[in-house]
Write a protein that holds these residues in place. Sequence first.
Motif: not given
Length: 299
Positions: A97-108
């Motif tokens: 979950n933490s790695d997923c958030y780290t990845c997704v948070s860069k996308l916008p």
Amino acid sequence: MGFLSEPFIFFLYLLVFSNLKLIIPVAESATDATSLVYKGCAKQTFSDPTGVYSQSLSALFGSLVQQSTKARFFKTNSGSGQTTISGLFQCRGDLSNSDCYTCVSKLPQMVDNLCGKTIAARVQLIGCYMLYEISGFAQISGMEMLYKTCGGTNIAGSGFEERRDTAFTVLENGVVSGHGFYTTNYQQVYVLGQCQGDVGDSDCGECMKSAVQRAQVECGSSISGQIYLHKCFVSYSYYPNGVPRRSSSSQSSSSSSSSSSGSNTGKTVAIILGGAAGVGFLVIFLLFARNLMKKHDDY
């Protein structure tokens, strides 16, 4: 110093400390999950004199990023009527979950930098992707190929393609039983497949079969390849010296089971080398004590 000379002691030091270097865990150079794979941007931009689209898009991004702390896939809408914007994100199935958030948070920010204010956009990173579409955007087939990349090295005639195709067969079945995500290795070939989170098992199997066929045709005997369709993707890599151990804070059961034999072998080697290092330390300590006692007797 008796039966052992100083040069021999020096050799023991080298032996022990070289073994220590082998048994100290070395962090794997895992590929950064936030590295860009490709971008897809619609040619048409939206007119936004009142800022309503920008507000809806910002709200959409905020909702997607927030959900990435507790889910690997999420789909939602923002706005209303003609200003409705639908979007989703998905993380690779073996990310925590933490790695997923780290990845997704860069996308916008990446979406904005790479595509600007287009009516639809998709940005794919190694570990996750995000897409959005403004209401009325023309839909495309889930089987449509969005991106491909094939390794520059070819190894035709080595039996590689047969091993890869066997791994693909296992993958096609595994993705269905794994409900959209599966990874395994077969005779030095590592394969990974994933379908979009809202795709049913049957459609996922069909999508994965199409992606595998594209990989076989498009990449041929290339040592590695990645095929991204609209609703699924597949990647493979061939490791002549054995598939490297993959460390992740959240491994899938299939990945864990397929790599268990390799990790057990590594543990056995570490135990043996650790024992040798321990014995070496004991020998050096005894020799050092003996040397001190000898010097004491000489006075």
